[in-house]
Every structure is written in C-alpha cells, then in structure tokens.
Design an enzyme around this catalytic site. Structure first.
Site, PDB file in Angstrom:
ATOM      1  N   LYS A   1       0.684  -1.451  -0.353  1.00 21.22           N
ATOM      2  CA  LYS A   1      -0.031   0.471   0.259  1.00 21.22           C
ATOM      3  C   LYS A   1       0.879   1.115  -0.211  1.00 21.22           C
ATOM      4  O   LYS A   1       0.184   2.222  -1.033  1.00 21.22           O
ATOM      5  CB  LYS A   1      -0.520  -0.294   1.235  1.00 21.22           C
ATOM      6  CG  LYS A   1      -1.580  -1.334   1.505  1.00 21.22           C
ATOM      7  CD  LYS A   1      -2.405  -0.957   3.108  1.00 21.22           C
ATOM      8  CE  LYS A   1      -2.308  -0.572   4.026  1.00 21.22           C
ATOM      9  NZ  LYS A   1      -0.990  -2.341   4.538  1.00 21.22           N
TER      10      LYS A   1
ATOM     11  N   ARG B   1      -7.685   1.558  10.613  1.00 26.81           N
ATOM     12  CA  ARG B   1      -7.367   0.447  10.721  1.00 26.81           C
ATOM     13  C   ARG B   1      -8.209  -0.074  11.374  1.00 26.81           C
ATOM     14  O   ARG B   1      -8.679  -1.651  12.103  1.00 26.81           O
ATOM     15  CB  ARG B   1      -5.975   0.512  11.563  1.00 26.81           C
ATOM     16  CG  ARG B   1      -5.422  -0.010  10.826  1.00 26.81           C
ATOM     17  CD  ARG B   1      -3.420   0.353  11.467  1.00 26.81           C
ATOM     18  NE  ARG B   1      -2.525  -0.723  11.077  1.00 26.81           N
ATOM     19  CZ  ARG B   1      -1.639   0.178  10.981  1.00 26.81           C
ATOM     20  NH1 ARG B   1      -1.772   1.132   9.569  1.00 26.81           N
ATOM     21  NH2 ARG B   1      -0.441  -1.108   9.934  1.00 26.81           N
TER      22      ARG B   1
ATOM     23  N   ARG C   1      11.668  -6.313   3.983  1.00 28.40           N
ATOM     24  CA  ARG C   1      11.532  -5.243   3.456  1.00 28.40           C
ATOM     25  C   ARG C   1      12.325  -4.024   4.663  1.00 28.40           C
ATOM     26  O   ARG C   1      13.347  -4.379   5.653  1.00 28.40           O
ATOM     27  CB  ARG C   1      10.342  -4.790   4.510  1.00 28.40           C
ATOM     28  CG  ARG C   1       9.727  -2.598   4.082  1.00 28.40           C
ATOM     29  CD  ARG C   1       8.667  -2.554   3.773  1.00 28.40           C
ATOM     30  NE  ARG C   1       8.273  -2.503   5.791  1.00 28.40           N
ATOM     31  CZ  ARG C   1       6.450  -2.688   5.712  1.00 28.40           C
ATOM     32  NH1 ARG C   1       6.232  -2.193   4.230  1.00 28.40           N
ATOM     33  NH2 ARG C   1       6.178  -2.766   6.964  1.00 28.40           N
TER      34      ARG C   1
ATOM     35  N   ARG D   1      13.159  -2.151   9.588  1.00 29.60           N
ATOM     36  CA  ARG D   1      11.659  -2.018  10.697  1.00 29.60           C
ATOM     37  C   ARG D   1      11.607  -2.603  12.252  1.00 29.60           C
ATOM     38  O   ARG D   1      11.566  -3.984  11.970  1.00 29.60           O
ATOM     39  CB  ARG D   1      10.718  -1.774   9.746  1.00 29.60           C
ATOM     40  CG  ARG D   1      10.040   0.000   9.657  1.00 29.60           C
ATOM     41  CD  ARG D   1       8.820   0.215   9.314  1.00 29.60           C
ATOM     42  NE  ARG D   1       7.995  -0.728  10.115  1.00 29.60           N
ATOM     43  CZ  ARG D   1       6.536   0.189   9.266  1.00 29.60           C
ATOM     44  NH1 ARG D   1       6.216   0.437   7.784  1.00 29.60           N
ATOM     45  NH2 ARG D   1       5.492  -0.676   9.582  1.00 29.60           N
TER      46      ARG D   1
ATOM     47  N   ARG E   1       1.126  -8.364  14.415  1.00 25.44           N
ATOM     48  CA  ARG E   1       0.701  -7.544  13.333  1.00 25.44           C
ATOM     49  C   ARG E   1      -0.903  -8.238  12.644  1.00 25.44           C
ATOM     50  O   ARG E   1      -1.968  -7.726  11.784  1.00 25.44           O
ATOM     51  CB  ARG E   1       1.784  -7.086  12.955  1.00 25.44           C
ATOM     52  CG  ARG E   1       2.818  -5.779  13.120  1.00 25.44           C
ATOM     53  CD  ARG E   1       4.001  -5.182  12.886  1.00 25.44           C
ATOM     54  NE  ARG E   1       3.615  -4.632  11.333  1.00 25.44           N
ATOM     55  CZ  ARG E   1       4.333  -3.991  10.090  1.00 25.44           C
ATOM     56  NH1 ARG E   1       5.583  -5.037  10.461  1.00 25.44           N
ATOM     57  NH2 ARG E   1       4.017  -3.406   9.843  1.00 25.44           N
TER      58      ARG E   1
HETATM   59  P1  AMP Z   1       2.311   0.978   9.571  1.00 31.13           P
HETATM   60  O1  AMP Z   1       3.142   1.583   8.830  1.00 31.13           O
HETATM   61  O2  AMP Z   1       1.026   1.590   8.764  1.00 31.13           O
HETATM   62  O3  AMP Z   1       2.920  -0.323   9.066  1.00 31.13           O
HETATM   63  O4  AMP Z   1       2.099   0.840  10.680  1.00 31.13           O
HETATM   64  C1  AMP Z   1       3.063   0.869  11.957  1.00 31.13           C
HETATM   65  C2  AMP Z   1       2.601   0.850  13.269  1.00 31.13           C
HETATM   66  O5  AMP Z   1       2.047   2.285  13.338  1.00 31.13           O
HETATM   67  C3  AMP Z   1       0.882  -0.419  13.328  1.00 31.13           C
HETATM   68  O6  AMP Z   1       1.674  -1.082  13.561  1.00 31.13           O
HETATM   69  C4  AMP Z   1       0.983   0.107  14.860  1.00 31.13           C
HETATM   70  O7  AMP Z   1       1.253  -0.029  15.535  1.00 31.13           O
HETATM   71  C5  AMP Z   1       0.585   1.992  14.344  1.00 31.13           C
HETATM   72  N1  AMP Z   1      -0.916   2.822  13.118  1.00 31.13           N
HETATM   73  C6  AMP Z   1      -0.351   2.562  11.965  1.00 31.13           C
HETATM   74  N2  AMP Z   1      -1.398   2.691  11.564  1.00 31.13           N
HETATM   75  C7  AMP Z   1      -1.887   3.216  12.377  1.00 31.13           C
HETATM   76  C8  AMP Z   1      -3.537   3.318  13.193  1.00 31.13           C
HETATM   77  N3  AMP Z   1      -4.912   3.844  12.193  1.00 31.13           N
HETATM   78  N4  AMP Z   1      -4.443   3.081  14.132  1.00 31.13           N
HETATM   79  C9  AMP Z   1      -3.494   1.986  15.262  1.00 31.13           C
HETATM   80  N5  AMP Z   1      -1.895   2.039  14.278  1.00 31.13           N
HETATM   81  C10 AMP Z   1      -1.323   2.425  14.150  1.00 31.13           C
END
Ligand code: AMP
Length: 215
Positions: free
Chosen positions: A13, A88, A127, A160, A171
């Site tokens: 995404k 989310r 990644r 990461r 996750r």
């Molecule tokens: P991402 O980079 O989108 O995979 O997000 C990394 C981490 O940030 C996730 O595993 C969550 O811990 C937190 N996070 C990102 N977006 C959200 C969201 N919309 N709601 C809650 N936690 C989020």
C-alpha cells in the site's frame, strides 16, 4: 481524489500510495510514517505510540484520529489525499466519515490490496527502510544501487523493528481481528475496489491506475 488504501501490512500500500500521490500531486497520509517520525523525534505522542508499535499492536484510536483530522483539515489536502494505513478499526472509519462530512466532501474509493499470506510474510521480512528519509526497499524485489544505502539520500537502510518475524505474526493477527472488518464496512458503502497486489511494483501500479481511471 480522496482515497483509502486498505490491506494487510506488507501488501505494498505504502509504495503504491507514494507513486499515486506523486502522479496526482496530492499528499499521502501514512499514520505509520507520522507515528515513526514522532518516535524518532521522541515527541510525547511518539513515546506513547512506541510501546504499542514495538509489540505489533494498534496505537489507541484517539491518537491516530487526532493526527489524521489535523492533516485532512490542512490546506494541502484541499484537492484530495491518499490515506495509507488508516483507518484500521471500525471506530477510526466512523471518525473519518465524520471528519469528511464536516468538510462536506466524500471518500471516492477504498482500494483493497489482496496478496497471499505467505507473500505478505516474505515482503515484510525482506523490507528495508531508510533510517533518514523513510524510503522503502526490499532485499530481493526493490534493491538499492549500493547495498545497504538509500538511493535518495545515501543514509543507512535498516529493518523496521516491527518487521521482525515474531512481531509480523502479531501484526497479521491484529489486522485479521480489527482491520479486516473494514472490507465489509466499505463494501456496504459501495466504495470498495479490490486489487490484486501480486507481481512487481510496476504491474500493481498499472492495475491500480486502470482501476482508478474507471468511474
Ligand atoms: P504501518 O507503517 O502502517 O505498518 O504502521 C506501523 C504501526 O504503526 C502499526 O503496527 C501500528 O502500531 C501503528 N499504526 C499505524 N497506523 C495506525 C492506525 N491507523 N491505528 C492504530 N495504529 C496504527
């Protein structure tokens, strides 16, 4: 153009959102990137978020809703935006709908990226991200010109901490339980478009642009 990119972690995404945002000159709003910046800068919000992120859990709804509301309300989002990684949860989706209603605009499309679970794990564990500008690479699929260095800014590429195998499993579980109900939520609102996320970055981009050009 107001879009949400929905799908499991690792479906691509963010990469696609970056390209579409550049093509249509609209901002990409990634809650993950905003939170990671907060963590790196050790802001109070970043420090609060960090404890959830390192475990692979979700940061509390009110925190991310506040971040997104502020961004969407800013002048740079007037012509549209791409939300990557938000909403989310159903609560976040309801909040987004309220924010948009207040601004008298609508969500045009929710692009739902689909790839097999095995591929998700492969993409996440390979990644690598730039420690400075957050550009994203993959050890097999999107390699930098110089190993371990970012093409854009030359900084070191790192994994990461939440892309380590143990955290990836949590996750994916969190995605299944809390985020996947959004598929039906947006289907019922008639805004969901399903996208095959397998193949190269270019192949997915082509499919995505074809879907977006359909009214
Ligand atoms: P991402 O980079 O989108 O995979 O997000 C990394 C981490 O940030 C996730 O595993 C969550 O811990 C937190 N996070 C990102 N977006 C959200 C969201 N919309 N709601 C809650 N936690 C989020």
């Amino acid at each position: 153009m107001r879009l949400v990119f929905l799908g499991a972690p690792g479906v691509g995404k963010g990469t696609q959102a970056e390209m579409v945002a550049a093509k249509f000159a609209i901002p990409k709003i990634s809650t993950g990137d905003l939170l990671r910046t907060g963590v790196a800068q050790k802001t109070p919000l970043g420090l609060e978020a960090q404890q959830y992120m390192t475990r692979g859990g979700l940061v509390p709804d009110n925190v991310v809703i506040g971040l997104v509301a502020e961004k969407i309300g800013s002048p740079e989002c007037e012509k549209g935006f791409i939300l990557d990684g938000f909403p989310r949860t159903i609560l976040q989706a309801d909040a987004l709908s309220e924010i948009l209603q207040e601004q008298e605009v609508v969500l045009d499309r929710v692009m739902y990226f689909v790839i097999p679970r095995k591929e998700v794990v492969r993409r996440l564990s390979g990644r690598r991200s730039c420690s400075t500008c957050l550009a994203v690479y993959h050890i097999d699929y999107v390699t930098p010109k110089q190993e371990g260095r970012c093409d854009e800014c030359g900084a070191a590429l790192v994994q990461r901490s939440d892309d380590k195998r143990e955290t990836v499993e949590s996750r994916l579980m969190v995605y299944k339980e809390q985020t996947s109900p959004l598929i039906d939520y947006y289907k019922e609102k008639n805004v969901l478009a399903e996208l095959d996320g397998t193949g190269s970055v270019e192949q997915v981009q082509e499919r995505l642009l074809a879907l977006l050009s359909r009214s």
